[in-house]
Design a protein around this motif. Structure first.
Motif, PDB file in Angstrom:
ATOM      1  N   GLY A   1     -14.487   4.024   1.465  1.00  0.00           N
ATOM      2  CA  GLY A   1     -13.133   4.483   1.761  1.00  0.00           C
ATOM      3  C   GLY A   1     -12.704   5.619   0.855  1.00  0.00           C
ATOM      4  O   GLY A   1     -12.110   6.602   1.297  1.00  0.00           O
ATOM      5  N   ARG A   2     -13.029   5.507  -0.432  1.00  0.00           N
ATOM      6  CA  ARG A   2     -12.677   6.564  -1.367  1.00  0.00           C
ATOM      7  C   ARG A   2     -13.397   7.860  -1.022  1.00  0.00           C
ATOM      8  O   ARG A   2     -12.815   8.950  -1.060  1.00  0.00           O
ATOM      9  CB  ARG A   2     -13.037   6.127  -2.792  1.00  0.00           C
ATOM     10  N   ALA A   3     -14.691   7.761  -0.651  1.00  0.00           N
ATOM     11  CA  ALA A   3     -15.461   8.950  -0.285  1.00  0.00           C
ATOM     12  C   ALA A   3     -14.888   9.605   0.965  1.00  0.00           C
ATOM     13  O   ALA A   3     -14.769  10.836   1.038  1.00  0.00           O
ATOM     14  CB  ALA A   3     -16.924   8.572  -0.067  1.00  0.00           C
ATOM     15  N   THR A   4     -14.510   8.782   1.953  1.00  0.00           N
ATOM     16  CA  THR A   4     -13.918   9.327   3.176  1.00  0.00           C
ATOM     17  C   THR A   4     -12.593  10.003   2.879  1.00  0.00           C
ATOM     18  O   THR A   4     -12.297  11.096   3.387  1.00  0.00           O
ATOM     19  CB  THR A   4     -13.720   8.216   4.211  1.00  0.00           C
ATOM     20  N   LEU A   5     -11.761   9.365   2.061  1.00  0.00           N
ATOM     21  CA  LEU A   5     -10.459   9.933   1.729  1.00  0.00           C
ATOM     22  C   LEU A   5     -10.620  11.278   1.024  1.00  0.00           C
ATOM     23  O   LEU A   5      -9.912  12.242   1.326  1.00  0.00           O
ATOM     24  CB  LEU A   5      -9.681   8.955   0.852  1.00  0.00           C
ATOM     25  N   GLU A   6     -11.552  11.360   0.094  1.00  0.00           N
ATOM     26  CA  GLU A   6     -11.768  12.618  -0.628  1.00  0.00           C
ATOM     27  C   GLU A   6     -12.276  13.713   0.308  1.00  0.00           C
ATOM     28  O   GLU A   6     -11.883  14.882   0.173  1.00  0.00           O
ATOM     29  CB  GLU A   6     -12.744  12.389  -1.777  1.00  0.00           C
TER      30      GLU A   6
ATOM     31  N   ARG B   1      -6.669  -5.965  -0.411  1.00  0.00           N
ATOM     32  CA  ARG B   1      -5.503  -5.132  -0.111  1.00  0.00           C
ATOM     33  C   ARG B   1      -5.828  -3.653  -0.276  1.00  0.00           C
ATOM     34  O   ARG B   1      -5.342  -2.802   0.479  1.00  0.00           O
ATOM     35  CB  ARG B   1      -4.346  -5.506  -1.023  1.00  0.00           C
ATOM     36  N   LEU B   2      -6.656  -3.346  -1.260  1.00  0.00           N
ATOM     37  CA  LEU B   2      -7.030  -1.952  -1.491  1.00  0.00           C
ATOM     38  C   LEU B   2      -7.833  -1.403  -0.321  1.00  0.00           C
ATOM     39  O   LEU B   2      -7.598  -0.282   0.155  1.00  0.00           O
ATOM     40  CB  LEU B   2      -7.840  -1.840  -2.791  1.00  0.00           C
ATOM     41  N   VAL B   3      -8.787  -2.183   0.176  1.00  0.00           N
ATOM     42  CA  VAL B   3      -9.586  -1.746   1.326  1.00  0.00           C
ATOM     43  C   VAL B   3      -8.709  -1.574   2.559  1.00  0.00           C
ATOM     44  O   VAL B   3      -8.853  -0.604   3.315  1.00  0.00           O
ATOM     45  CB  VAL B   3     -10.732  -2.743   1.588  1.00  0.00           C
ATOM     46  N   GLU B   4      -7.779  -2.525   2.774  1.00  0.00           N
ATOM     47  CA  GLU B   4      -6.859  -2.383   3.905  1.00  0.00           C
ATOM     48  C   GLU B   4      -5.993  -1.137   3.749  1.00  0.00           C
ATOM     49  O   GLU B   4      -5.686  -0.442   4.727  1.00  0.00           O
ATOM     50  CB  GLU B   4      -5.984  -3.636   4.015  1.00  0.00           C
ATOM     51  N   GLY B   5      -5.613  -0.849   2.505  1.00  0.00           N
ATOM     52  CA  GLY B   5      -4.844   0.370   2.257  1.00  0.00           C
ATOM     53  C   GLY B   5      -5.641   1.620   2.580  1.00  0.00           C
ATOM     54  O   GLY B   5      -5.126   2.546   3.209  1.00  0.00           O
TER      55      GLY B   5
ATOM     56  N   PRO C   1       1.548   4.683   9.166  1.00  0.00           N
ATOM     57  CA  PRO C   1       0.406   4.708   8.256  1.00  0.00           C
ATOM     58  C   PRO C   1       0.075   3.344   7.670  1.00  0.00           C
ATOM     59  O   PRO C   1      -1.065   3.068   7.367  1.00  0.00           O
ATOM     60  CB  PRO C   1       0.870   5.687   7.167  1.00  0.00           C
ATOM     61  N   ARG C   2       1.068   2.470   7.530  1.00  0.00           N
ATOM     62  CA  ARG C   2       0.814   1.139   6.988  1.00  0.00           C
ATOM     63  C   ARG C   2       0.754   0.157   8.145  1.00  0.00           C
ATOM     64  O   ARG C   2       1.770  -0.359   8.603  1.00  0.00           O
ATOM     65  CB  ARG C   2       1.918   0.751   6.006  1.00  0.00           C
ATOM     66  N   ALA C   3      -0.449  -0.094   8.668  1.00  0.00           N
ATOM     67  CA  ALA C   3      -0.617  -0.924   9.858  1.00  0.00           C
ATOM     68  C   ALA C   3      -0.759  -2.400   9.502  1.00  0.00           C
ATOM     69  O   ALA C   3      -0.551  -3.258  10.338  1.00  0.00           O
ATOM     70  CB  ALA C   3      -1.833  -0.466  10.665  1.00  0.00           C
ATOM     71  N   VAL C   4      -1.141  -2.711   8.280  1.00  0.00           N
ATOM     72  CA  VAL C   4      -1.333  -4.094   7.849  1.00  0.00           C
ATOM     73  C   VAL C   4      -0.271  -4.405   6.797  1.00  0.00           C
ATOM     74  O   VAL C   4      -0.130  -3.685   5.817  1.00  0.00           O
ATOM     75  CB  VAL C   4      -2.746  -4.290   7.257  1.00  0.00           C
ATOM     76  N   ASP C   5       0.475  -5.474   7.014  1.00  0.00           N
ATOM     77  CA  ASP C   5       1.606  -5.777   6.139  1.00  0.00           C
ATOM     78  C   ASP C   5       1.180  -5.965   4.689  1.00  0.00           C
ATOM     79  O   ASP C   5       1.933  -5.647   3.775  1.00  0.00           O
ATOM     80  CB  ASP C   5       2.334  -7.027   6.631  1.00  0.00           C
TER      81      ASP C   5
ATOM     82  N   LEU D   1      -1.897  -2.017   0.621  1.00  0.00           N
ATOM     83  CA  LEU D   1      -1.193  -1.312  -0.443  1.00  0.00           C
ATOM     84  C   LEU D   1      -0.535  -0.043   0.100  1.00  0.00           C
ATOM     85  O   LEU D   1      -1.050   0.602   1.002  1.00  0.00           O
ATOM     86  CB  LEU D   1      -2.175  -0.937  -1.554  1.00  0.00           C
ATOM     87  N   ASP D   2       0.606   0.304  -0.486  1.00  0.00           N
ATOM     88  CA  ASP D   2       1.261   1.557  -0.134  1.00  0.00           C
ATOM     89  C   ASP D   2       0.423   2.731  -0.640  1.00  0.00           C
ATOM     90  O   ASP D   2      -0.157   2.674  -1.733  1.00  0.00           O
ATOM     91  CB  ASP D   2       2.660   1.625  -0.753  1.00  0.00           C
ATOM     92  N   GLY D   3       0.379   3.804   0.161  1.00  0.00           N
ATOM     93  CA  GLY D   3      -0.353   4.993  -0.234  1.00  0.00           C
ATOM     94  C   GLY D   3       0.563   6.019  -0.876  1.00  0.00           C
ATOM     95  O   GLY D   3       1.739   6.136  -0.532  1.00  0.00           O
ATOM     96  N   GLN D   4       0.015   6.756  -1.828  1.00  0.00           N
ATOM     97  CA  GLN D   4       0.763   7.838  -2.467  1.00  0.00           C
ATOM     98  C   GLN D   4       0.787   9.045  -1.539  1.00  0.00           C
ATOM     99  O   GLN D   4      -0.243   9.573  -1.160  1.00  0.00           O
ATOM    100  CB  GLN D   4       0.131   8.222  -3.806  1.00  0.00           C
ATOM    101  N   ARG D   5       1.977   9.492  -1.173  1.00  0.00           N
ATOM    102  CA  ARG D   5       2.143  10.628  -0.262  1.00  0.00           C
ATOM    103  C   ARG D   5       2.185  11.922  -1.056  1.00  0.00           C
ATOM    104  O   ARG D   5       2.770  11.982  -2.128  1.00  0.00           O
ATOM    105  CB  ARG D   5       3.434  10.443   0.530  1.00  0.00           C
TER     106      ARG D   5
END
Length: 258
Positions: A44-49, A145-149, A238-242, A245-249
């Motif tokens: 997930g981190r690699a994809t986000l970057e 929660r981090l992976v779901e985020g 953007p937050r589909a799973v209750d 974790l919230d993402g930094q915008r």
């Protein structure tokens, strides 16, 4: 207890290569599920970057196109002013509707480039509230929660990237169409014919639109994401799973799914 996932119990967040074999807390051993979460977190981190890097490249292209359009309009106005002052050319004969359309296209292209740069925000990682929540959290639960985020942030960034790609494509197409219209206007004023150059310019513009796959880009924005057949799948928040974790915008624009 080093390399904690969120500053809590001693599970590793960045050490994905550990396969989840680190201790999650006193008397707790990471199981296969924790190893899978560690791998998913790394992916997930690699994809986000990669997404953030792609959006930075699109922003750089948009800024270049914006500067080009401003320069072209400046040169055009300066040339017309010099020609009018010298009297060497009948400026009135050059100020045709086609030349006016070319100037308008340059302006619209610059506007699209500016929107590319500022219209859409992005998610760059964990928000401060998510980090604070990790202080007293169970390491395994925080990994989940981090992976779901990450899943939510990647989807949000996908929407943002699609919108940026369409805007920069329209910007480039507008610059090309404006240049072609300017050439058609000058040729029409000097040679007295518009039909042939206008037809060639129209064919080139349509060909570029097909090459850029503009219809496909529009469908990606209005249709679902993640390969889903559900028309509403791509427009969720953007937050589909209750429990995610919230993402930094980041960025000046509105939320990608707003």
């Amino acid at each position: 207890m080093s390399g904690t996932d969120g500053g809590g119990a001693g599970g590793t967040d960045g050490g994905d290569g550990s396969g989840g074999c680190g201790n999650d807390g006193p008397g707790t051993h990471a199981g296969p599920a924790d190893g899978a979460l560690a791998v998913a977190r790394g992916e997930g981190r690699a994809t986000l970057e990669a997404q953030l890097s792609a959006m930075d490249e699109v922003d750089a292209k948009a800024l270049s196109v914006f500067r080009l359009n401003v320069a072209l309009v400046g040169v055009l106005l300066s040339a017309l002013s010099v020609a009018a002052a010298s009297g060497a050319v009948d400026v009135g004969g050059l100020l045709t509707p086609v030349v006016g359309a070319a100037t308008l296209l340059f302006g619209l292209s610059a506007a699209a480039a500016g929107l590319t740069y500022v219209a859409v925000g992005r998610r760059v990682g964990v928000a401060p509230a998510g980090l604070r929540a990790a202080v007293d959290a169970d390491a395994s639960a925080f990994r989940r929660r981090l992976v779901e985020g990450y899943a939510d942030w990647i989807r949000a960034n996908e929407r943002a990237n699609d919108r940026k790609a369409l805007l920069v494509s329209l910007s480039v197409l507008g610059t090309v169409a404006g240049t072609l219209a300017l050439v058609v206007g000058v040729v029409g004023a000097l040679a007295g014919t518009l039909l042939v150059p206008a037809a060639v310019a129209a064919l080139v513009t349509v060909g570029l639109a097909v090459l850029f796959d503009l219809p496909g880009q529009v469908r990606r924005i209005t249709g679902p994401t993640d390969g889903s057949d559900d028309p509403g799948e791509g427009t969720v928040a953007p937050r589909a799973v209750d429990d995610a974790l919230d993402g930094q915008r980041a960025g000046p624009g509105r939320d990608p799914d707003g």
